[in-house]
Design a protein around this motif. Structure first.
Motif, PDB file in Angstrom:
ATOM      1  N   ARG A  19     -48.116 -13.225  36.577  1.00 37.69           N
ATOM      2  CA  ARG A  19     -47.497 -13.367  35.267  1.00 37.69           C
ATOM      3  C   ARG A  19     -46.056 -13.824  35.421  1.00 37.69           C
ATOM      4  N   SER A  21     -42.355 -14.845  33.651  1.00 34.71           N
ATOM      5  CA  SER A  21     -41.532 -14.482  32.514  1.00 34.71           C
ATOM      6  C   SER A  21     -40.355 -15.443  32.417  1.00 34.71           C
ATOM      7  N   THR A  77     -38.225 -13.173  25.262  1.00 35.75           N
ATOM      8  CA  THR A  77     -38.903 -13.397  26.530  1.00 35.75           C
ATOM      9  C   THR A  77     -40.213 -14.150  26.319  1.00 35.75           C
ATOM     10  N   TYR A  79     -43.772 -15.499  28.170  1.00 37.92           N
ATOM     11  CA  TYR A  79     -44.647 -15.134  29.277  1.00 37.92           C
ATOM     12  C   TYR A  79     -45.736 -16.175  29.499  1.00 37.92           C
TER      13      TYR A  79
END
Length: 126
Positions: A19, A21, A77, A79
């Motif tokens: 993942r 960010s 943020t 992702y």
């Protein structure tokens, strides 16, 4: 100044997950389109996934069903959840932001974005 910074890159085995960010500062996050691009050695930079101000997502055909883009407006943020990774996904991944596009077909074009992060390396080992 608008600043974007990517986190979460690394080395994983084929079939694994990662993942990424992207933290944004100064940007009025809710009215911007956000996207992930990648560039592999010897290849052109390509759009991977994008999300517009209405929360609608667009994906490159090569990652549909395996990657998911999302954002947290409160923390500014972005992702990118990457599942079932393939060796060909090895590339430098960049976070990008830009104003609303005139047409949805522009979401995965690099020229639609005027702010870019420095990038984070993703390596998928076979």
């Amino acid at each position: 100044q608008v600043q974007l910074m990517e986190f979460g890159g690394g080395s994983v085995q084929a079939g694994g997950s990662l993942r990424l960010s992207c933290a944004a500062s100064t940007l009025h996050y809710t009215i911007y389109c956000m996207a992930w691009f990648r560039q592999a050695p010897g290849k052109e930079r390509e759009g991977v996934a994008a999300i517009d101000s209405d929360g609608r997502a667009s994906y490159a055909d090569s990652v549909k069903g395996r990657f998911t883009i999302s954002k947290d407006t409160a923390t500014k943020t972005l992702y990118l959840q990457m599942d079932a990774l393939k060796p060909e996904a090895t590339a430098m991944y960049y976070c990008a932001a830009g104003p609303p596009v005139p047409d949805y077909t522009f979401l995965l074009y690099g020229t639609s974005y005027n702010y870019w992060g420095r990038g984070t390396q993703v390596t998928v080992n076979s």
